[in-house]
Design an enzyme around this catalytic site. Structure first.
Site, PDB file in Angstrom:
ATOM      1  N   TYR A  47      23.485 -45.666  84.422  1.00 37.98           N
ATOM      2  CA  TYR A  47      22.789 -44.383  84.599  1.00 37.98           C
ATOM      3  C   TYR A  47      21.328 -44.656  84.955  1.00 37.98           C
ATOM      4  CZ  TYR A  47      26.710 -41.851  82.347  1.00 37.98           C
ATOM      5  OH  TYR A  47      27.930 -41.320  82.029  1.00 37.98           O
ATOM      6  N   HIS A  52      29.101 -36.103  88.950  1.00 43.86           N
ATOM      7  CA  HIS A  52      28.567 -34.777  88.577  1.00 43.86           C
ATOM      8  C   HIS A  52      27.336 -34.473  89.442  1.00 43.86           C
ATOM      9  CE1 HIS A  52      31.164 -33.954  85.018  1.00 43.86           C
ATOM     10  NE2 HIS A  52      31.362 -35.238  85.179  1.00 43.86           N
TER      11      HIS A  52
HETATM   12  C1  HEM Z   1      32.578 -47.098  82.672  1.00 41.02           C
HETATM   13  C2  HEM Z   1      32.026 -46.006  82.159  1.00 41.02           C
HETATM   14  C3  HEM Z   1      31.091 -45.093  82.924  1.00 41.02           C
HETATM   15  C4  HEM Z   1      30.251 -45.381  83.965  1.00 41.02           C
HETATM   16  C5  HEM Z   1      30.016 -46.719  84.617  1.00 41.02           C
HETATM   17  C6  HEM Z   1      29.599 -44.133  84.329  1.00 41.02           C
HETATM   18  C7  HEM Z   1      28.669 -43.998  85.356  1.00 41.02           C
HETATM   19  C8  HEM Z   1      27.922 -42.873  85.617  1.00 41.02           C
HETATM   20  C9  HEM Z   1      26.792 -42.792  86.489  1.00 41.02           C
HETATM   21  C10 HEM Z   1      26.236 -43.954  87.307  1.00 41.02           C
HETATM   22  C11 HEM Z   1      26.324 -41.541  86.454  1.00 41.02           C
HETATM   23  C12 HEM Z   1      25.120 -40.963  87.196  1.00 41.02           C
HETATM   24  C13 HEM Z   1      23.937 -40.895  86.233  1.00 41.02           C
HETATM   25  C14 HEM Z   1      22.663 -40.428  86.899  1.00 41.02           C
HETATM   26  O1  HEM Z   1      22.476 -40.682  88.091  1.00 41.02           O
HETATM   27  O2  HEM Z   1      21.831 -39.808  86.202  1.00 41.02           O
HETATM   28  C15 HEM Z   1      27.161 -40.780  85.553  1.00 41.02           C
HETATM   29  C16 HEM Z   1      27.005 -39.453  85.241  1.00 41.02           C
HETATM   30  C17 HEM Z   1      27.773 -38.790  84.323  1.00 41.02           C
HETATM   31  N1  HEM Z   1      28.770 -39.305  83.540  1.00 41.02           N
HETATM   32 FE1  HEM Z   1      29.373 -41.219  83.504  1.00 41.02          FE
HETATM   33  N2  HEM Z   1      30.043 -43.140  83.522  1.00 41.02           N
HETATM   34  C18 HEM Z   1      30.955 -43.690  82.645  1.00 41.02           C
HETATM   35  C19 HEM Z   1      31.638 -43.048  81.644  1.00 41.02           C
HETATM   36  C20 HEM Z   1      31.527 -41.717  81.369  1.00 41.02           C
HETATM   37  C21 HEM Z   1      32.249 -41.027  80.315  1.00 41.02           C
HETATM   38  C22 HEM Z   1      33.205 -41.705  79.327  1.00 41.02           C
HETATM   39  C23 HEM Z   1      31.878 -39.738  80.380  1.00 41.02           C
HETATM   40  C24 HEM Z   1      32.350 -38.609  79.505  1.00 41.02           C
HETATM   41  C25 HEM Z   1      32.082 -38.478  78.260  1.00 41.02           C
HETATM   42  C26 HEM Z   1      30.913 -39.578  81.448  1.00 41.02           C
HETATM   43  C27 HEM Z   1      30.289 -38.402  81.815  1.00 41.02           C
HETATM   44  C28 HEM Z   1      29.284 -38.292  82.756  1.00 41.02           C
HETATM   45  C29 HEM Z   1      28.588 -37.063  83.051  1.00 41.02           C
HETATM   46  C30 HEM Z   1      28.831 -35.695  82.413  1.00 41.02           C
HETATM   47  C31 HEM Z   1      27.630 -37.377  84.019  1.00 41.02           C
HETATM   48  C32 HEM Z   1      26.610 -36.428  84.644  1.00 41.02           C
HETATM   49  C33 HEM Z   1      25.375 -36.401  83.753  1.00 41.02           C
HETATM   50  C34 HEM Z   1      24.336 -35.419  84.243  1.00 41.02           C
HETATM   51  O3  HEM Z   1      24.653 -34.221  84.407  1.00 41.02           O
HETATM   52  O4  HEM Z   1      23.196 -35.848  84.449  1.00 41.02           O
HETATM   53  N3  HEM Z   1      30.731 -40.796  82.029  1.00 41.02           N
HETATM   54  N4  HEM Z   1      28.141 -41.612  85.055  1.00 41.02           N
END
Ligand code: HEM
Length: 333
Positions: free
Chosen positions: A324, A54
């Protein structure tokens, strides 16, 4: 204690270390938070100025008020029924901050709730009812399978095909996205939390639930023609115009599992006929006039808000907070 975003950012490294590979709820051979972010960077290259997932997004703000049912079903401060401020980021599921808003991926709704007493709860939701990976290890393997071959600059097609054949559940979300065009507005799609949580109610009972933010404006998706013709950055402008007419609202709805429903695998949705209860309303009142804003320097860490909203044993949930935090730490370096 009141935790400010800066304090949370400083905590990020410590959270990441503490959440390493030691939680009993992790699946076998869980990747450490650094390994997860390294896998994103193996595909995208070093990511220091934006999120690896994202990457594109717009800051917004508003508030949340729990319904009486929400207060009954969770003892967490967010569900007290008081007005809770909401720092919001609407996202586009791309690895490039200049990606197009018409891309056939998920859209994001990330929220930081802050009660008048300073209790903070972060979450990040997507516009699909399922996630693309059953475990964090599969997610890391899938990213590494797609890393560009140095000779061609492209992923190795055979390696990707072998990964997909060995992990069919990683195709379920893509199949859903192929059948459901991207939303016409950040305000016209449900956003699912996808992972199951444990809600502790006023009666002391603990109930598993997943949540979805249902748009009060209804669900409206892009047509095929709009996907071809709309400008790459239409979503933020559309939201600004829409908010000029009045607030954008979502109902937060809990869905409860039936017998046999999978509590730990987010690639599998629960059947639609499972009981549902509306636990609160999110009202979006402001959107940033341009790039940047209050959502930019923070990460929506996906927090356990025990004892009212605790993590389930879903290993993908446990992998989130630490990775995160590592991702945020790299941005802050
Ligand atoms: C193994 C599971 C997951 C891992 C390892 C993962 C990893 C990550 C990482 C590293 C980021 C970047 C965060 C940042 O830099 O602030 C991110 C962002 C995000 N993830 Fe995940 N994620 C996972 C599961 C999920 C799931 C299940 C969802 C949905 C419900 C999700 C939705 C999002 C969203 C919407 C963002 C963007 C957040 C923002 O706008 O700041 N993720 N994810």
């Amino acid at each position: 204690m009141k935790l400010r975003p800066v304090a949370l950012a400083v905590m990020a490294g410590a959270v990441a270390a503490a959440l390493g590979a030691t939680s009993p709820a992790f699946a076998a051979d869980p990747p450490a938070p650094d390994e997860i972010v390294d896998a994103f960077e193996a595909v995208l290259g070093p990511v220091r100025t934006h999120r690896p997932s994202h990457a594109k997004g717009t800051c917004a703000a508003g508030h949340f008020v729990a319904t009486p049912d929400g207060t009954r079903l969770s003892v967490a401060p967010t569900f007290s029924g008081q007005r809770v401020t909401a720092t919001i980021r609407f996202g586009v599921g791309v690895g490039n901050p200049n990606g197009a808003d018409t891309t056939r991926t998920t859209r994001g709704l990330a929220i930081r709730f802050e009660t008048p007493a300073g209790d903070i709860w972060d979450m990040a939701n997507i516009s699909a009812p399922i996630f693309g990976n059953p475990t964090p290890r599969v997610m890391v393997d899938g990213l590494l399978a797609r890393r560009p071959d140095p000779a061609t600059g492209q992923p190795n097609a055979e390696r990707v095909a072998a990964f997909v054949a060995a992990n069919p559940s990683t195709t379920y979300q893509g199949r859903w996205l192929a059948q459901n065009n991207p939303p016409a507005s950040w305000a016209t799609t449900p956003y699912w939390g996808v992972n199951a949580f444990r809600f502790k109610g006023q009666d002391g009972q603990v109930r598993h639930a997943r949540w979805v933010f249902e748009p009060r404006a209804g669900t409206l998706r892009l047509t095929e023609e709009q996907m071809r013709t709309l400008p790459a950055n239409f979503l933020a402008d559309e939201l600004r115009t829409r908010l000029g007419r009045g607030p954008v609202e979502f109902d937060m709805v809990l869905q409860f599992p039936g017998p046999g429903d999978d509590l730990v695998n987010p690639t599998v949705a629960w059947p639609d006929d499972r009981p549902r209860t509306t636990v609160g309303r999110l009202t979006v009142t402001e959107v940033a006039p341009g790039p940047g804003g209050a959502c930019d320097p923070i990460s929506f860490l996906q927090l356990d808000q025990g004892p009212g909203v605790e993590f389930s044993d879903d290993p993908t949930l446990h992998a989130r907070t630490g990775s995160y935090a590592v991702s945020l730490s790299r941005r802050l370096q």
